[in-house]
Scaffold this motif. Sequence first.
Motif, PDB file in Angstrom:
ATOM      1  N   ILE A  73       0.842  -1.201   0.000  1.00 33.64           N
ATOM      2  CA  ILE A  73       0.000   0.000   0.000  1.00 33.64           C
ATOM      3  C   ILE A  73       0.879   1.253   0.000  1.00 33.64           C
ATOM      4  CG2 ILE A  73      -1.707   1.323   1.294  1.00 33.64           C
ATOM      5  CD1 ILE A  73      -2.823  -1.200  -0.028  1.00 33.64           C
ATOM      6  N   SER A  74       1.970   1.232   0.767  1.00 35.33           N
ATOM      7  CA  SER A  74       2.847   2.406   0.847  1.00 35.33           C
ATOM      8  C   SER A  74       3.537   2.672  -0.489  1.00 35.33           C
ATOM      9  CB  SER A  74       3.889   2.233   1.955  1.00 35.33           C
ATOM     10  OG  SER A  74       4.869   1.273   1.619  1.00 35.33           O
ATOM     11  N   SER A  75       3.787   1.605  -1.256  1.00 35.01           N
ATOM     12  CA  SER A  75       4.372   1.775  -2.586  1.00 35.01           C
ATOM     13  C   SER A  75       3.393   2.501  -3.510  1.00 35.01           C
ATOM     14  CB  SER A  75       4.739   0.415  -3.185  1.00 35.01           C
ATOM     15  OG  SER A  75       5.183   0.556  -4.520  1.00 35.01           O
ATOM     16  N   ILE A  76       2.155   2.041  -3.509  1.00 32.24           N
ATOM     17  CA  ILE A  76       1.113   2.672  -4.334  1.00 32.24           C
ATOM     18  C   ILE A  76       0.913   4.135  -3.939  1.00 32.24           C
ATOM     19  CG2 ILE A  76      -1.373   2.659  -4.829  1.00 32.24           C
ATOM     20  CD1 ILE A  76      -1.272  -0.416  -4.573  1.00 32.24           C
ATOM     21  N   CYS A  77       0.997   4.398  -2.638  1.00 30.53           N
ATOM     22  CA  CYS A  77       0.725   5.745  -2.109  1.00 30.53           C
ATOM     23  C   CYS A  77       1.999   6.533  -1.853  1.00 30.53           C
ATOM     24  CB  CYS A  77      -0.081   5.630  -0.814  1.00 30.53           C
ATOM     25  SG  CYS A  77      -1.731   4.942  -1.057  1.00 30.53           S
TER      26      CYS A  77
ATOM     27  N   MET B  54       4.135  -1.568 -10.163  1.00 31.97           N
ATOM     28  CA  MET B  54       3.777  -0.784 -11.350  1.00 31.97           C
ATOM     29  C   MET B  54       3.052   0.501 -10.980  1.00 31.97           C
ATOM     30  SD  MET B  54       2.664  -3.702 -14.147  1.00 31.97           S
ATOM     31  CE  MET B  54       1.884  -4.885 -13.047  1.00 31.97           C
ATOM     32  N   MET B  55       2.275   0.444  -9.908  1.00 32.91           N
ATOM     33  CA  MET B  55       1.473   1.599  -9.511  1.00 32.91           C
ATOM     34  C   MET B  55       2.155   2.472  -8.465  1.00 32.91           C
ATOM     35  SD  MET B  55      -1.085   1.499 -11.472  1.00 32.91           S
ATOM     36  CE  MET B  55      -2.050   2.807 -10.732  1.00 32.91           C
ATOM     37  N   LYS B  56       3.443   2.278  -8.272  1.00 34.27           N
ATOM     38  CA  LYS B  56       4.177   3.068  -7.276  1.00 34.27           C
ATOM     39  C   LYS B  56       3.985   4.568  -7.546  1.00 34.27           C
ATOM     40  CE  LYS B  56       8.704   3.932  -5.261  1.00 34.27           C
ATOM     41  NZ  LYS B  56      10.141   3.605  -5.267  1.00 34.27           N
ATOM     42  N   SER B  57       3.566   5.270  -6.518  1.00 29.98           N
ATOM     43  CA  SER B  57       3.367   6.734  -6.572  1.00 29.98           C
ATOM     44  C   SER B  57       2.207   7.162  -7.464  1.00 29.98           C
ATOM     45  CB  SER B  57       4.629   7.465  -7.055  1.00 29.98           C
ATOM     46  OG  SER B  57       5.733   7.154  -6.260  1.00 29.98           O
ATOM     47  N   ARG B  58       1.429   6.212  -7.982  1.00 36.68           N
ATOM     48  CA  ARG B  58       0.378   6.567  -8.939  1.00 36.68           C
ATOM     49  C   ARG B  58      -1.032   6.462  -8.346  1.00 36.68           C
ATOM     50  NH1 ARG B  58       2.728   6.695 -14.109  1.00 36.68           N
ATOM     51  NH2 ARG B  58       0.687   6.626 -15.099  1.00 36.68           N
ATOM     52  N   GLY B  59      -1.139   5.968  -7.130  1.00 38.91           N
ATOM     53  CA  GLY B  59      -2.455   5.825  -6.521  1.00 38.91           C
ATOM     54  C   GLY B  59      -3.102   4.507  -6.893  1.00 38.91           C
TER      55      GLY B  59
END
Length: 582
Positions: free
Chosen positions: A410-414, A451-456
């Motif tokens: 979750i922290s990667s996505i956010c 793949m969604m790192k920093s992208r929400g």
Amino acid sequence: MRFWTRTNEFLSIEDRDVQAIACYPFITSISSICNGKGFPKAGDVDTLLKLPSIQKDGQLDRQLLSSISSICHGKGFPKAGDVDTLLKLPSLQKDGQLDRQLLSSISSMMSSRGFPKAGDVDTLLKLPSLQKDGQLDQQLLSSISSICNGKGIPKAGDVDALLKLPSLQKDGQLDRQLLRSISSICNGKGFPKAGDVDTLLKIPGLQKDSQLDRQLLSSISSICHGKGFPKAVDVNTLLKLPSLQKDGQLDRQVLSSISCMMSSRGFPKAGDVDTLLKLPSLQKDGQLDRQLLSSISSMMSSRGFPKAGDVDTLLRLPSLRKEGQLDRQLLNSISSMMSSRGLPKAGDVVMLLKLPSLRKDGQLDWQLLSSISSMMSSRGFPKAGDVDTLLKLPSLRKDGQPDRQLLRSISSICHGKGFPKAGDVNTLLKIPGLQKGGQLDRQLLSSISSMMKSRGFPKAGDINTLLKLPDLQKDGQLDRQLLSSISSMMNGRGFPKAGDVDTLLKLPSLQKDGQLDRQLLRSISAICNGKGFPNENLVSRIIESIGLKNLELPEYIDELLSSENFVIDENFWESLSLDEII
């Protein structure tokens, strides 16, 4: 800090309109639009924030509002019709949806200038010189929008003239890496003169083995971001500073830290550089501690050099020490949250590290802090209540404890986006495509989060489409090994298109005995981590280059490849000499 001080000032003014507006979470965008216009009326603010065209999933789309506020900076509130017309322009659509990256480039050029004409946007985006393989080259457009920031849509002739400058060509093609450096220097300055570009690229101090030293140019362009072309004497003076030398050579790692702090600020004074690099608190075993300097430079990015006293105070905080020594892992987490925000106050550091929710068996829980610092990267320290709320989400707990593996994903996505909403977390973790045997498939989630790192958070439909791609199936099942390689290359870039996956997996250089060479693909994906899919030319060059002596890439090339701002393409490999590659 100034933001909250000003907000409190607004709240103290006995005017209901002012107080109402100060409470809006979007006051930064509102203040940009109303810059120099005086306080807006609450009703006007409400009307803007409720425009249907800037809503997403029933909520205000902050990214869209940011683009609109850039265009309308100092212009006052836009008309609903103007907003709708812009966002519905056919040339700004991609796959039936608004292309936000395109809008960002347009809003940059039109900053403070008001809405562009549809015809001007169409003309720019259809320029032959901005096309690649029949499609708009977003990378080139990004460089152009940087140069034309606040200058309006450029003329076709000016774009063509820049992209055809002889000094920006290599082997008959545009040298994109050079263009990025030039666009950084000329950010908001308009198109440069050919003579100025030539003069810069021929400065003796920027040459190495009779060729332009691209790594040095990158550092110089960061320092001169938006400042225009530097004087040769200033470049040479900086690069010859005794404090930047090591074993008779320029210390590139130290220069990188200096350029980070001085980004957009121009060249530092020699005395200031010496003072910083000789600070006792930055020394280790009689030498400059480069790891410490890197952490300090991250916090001070674009803010100039810190005061000696502030550095000493931070590094001597008892809460940052372990067994009498500075805890570097802890400092890294702090510097991530405080990136570009300056050095934190001692009290704020102590308060964060003593939060009960971040402790385990009486000790600070490093794993939890790492996830928190990732989400809060460049956002400052979180509130204690927000940390508690996040770590107590039922969907992020296992056996009565925070589920650290889930929290990492979750922290990667956010990353850099702040703490997520409980509903968004629950929706993601319950997507049918991410379940296996009635339980969440953590390996799959890890690939998706990469793949969604920093992208929400991704949409369920996009996840399902990706996981059902025929190219990613083997014996009727998802091929996890292939997905892992794909997710590595697409780290932080979002989901790939089906056609791009198909093209990659069928590249001739990746085949062996008529089948995909999976081991080779894994190696290529590691080199191209976060850089997107390579083409046939690039794969061939990588195989040829690394296969010469079976050696690892030199450190500075590897650093370039892993840089956030580096966009890999075949021109990069073509630009290297044989000695640099091996």
